[in-house]
Design a protein around this motif. Structure first.
Motif, short mmCIF file in Angstrom:
data_model
loop_
_atom_site.label_atom_id
_atom_site.label_comp_id
_atom_site.label_asym_id
_atom_site.label_seq_id
_atom_site.Cartn_x
_atom_site.Cartn_y
_atom_site.Cartn_z
N LEU A 17 0.86 -1.18 0.00
CA LEU A 17 0.00 0.00 0.00
C LEU A 17 0.90 1.23 0.00
N ARG A 18 0.38 2.31 -0.54
CA ARG A 18 1.08 3.59 -0.48
C ARG A 18 0.17 4.62 0.17
N LEU A 19 0.57 5.09 1.32
CA LEU A 19 -0.18 6.13 2.01
C LEU A 19 0.29 7.50 1.55
N SER A 20 -0.66 8.43 1.45
CA SER A 20 -0.34 9.81 1.10
C SER A 20 -0.88 10.74 2.18
N CYS A 21 -0.22 11.85 2.35
CA CYS A 21 -0.66 12.88 3.30
C CYS A 21 -0.53 14.23 2.59
#
Length: 116
Positions: A17-21
């Motif tokens: 998964l790739r989390l973004s903020c």
């Protein structure tokens, strides 16, 4: 100030998964960034950190070699790439921004569930 996290979800063990903020309202490039996580019944723990210019990173031993923290100062967005996910990575993940002498900023959290 706004911090909007995205990218969480349900994934099988071994997945990614790739989390973004995504942020607005503060000088992104002047703040160090960290990702924390909190599993049910456990204390919040530091997962990874990156300096304001992105030149230095650090990781919890439990995620070294599997997770990569990065940032795009032009887009005012931080990221956490998570590979080889394990069930014990299940938690709510939070981005956090800090700068000496200033208040910290926290994202709202995004749920990551690793399960078959």
């Amino acid at each position: 100030v706004q911090l909007v996290e995205s990218g969480g979800g349900l994934v099988q063990p071994g997945g990614s998964l790739r989390l973004s903020c995504a942020t607005s309202g503060f000088t992104f490039s002047s703040y160090a960034m960290s990702w924390y996580r909190q599993a049910p019944g456990k204390e919040r723990e530091l997962v990874a950190g990156i300096t304001s210019a992105g030149g230095s990173t650090n990781y919890a031993d439990s995620v070294k070699g599997r997770f990569t923290i990065s940032r795009d100062n032009a887009k005012k967005t931080g990221y956490l790439q998570m590979n080889s996910l394990k069930p014990e990575d299940t938690a709510v993940y939070y981005c956090e921004f800090s700068r000496a002498g200033r208040r910290d900023y926290w994202g709202q959290g995004t749920q990551v569930t690793v399960s078959s």
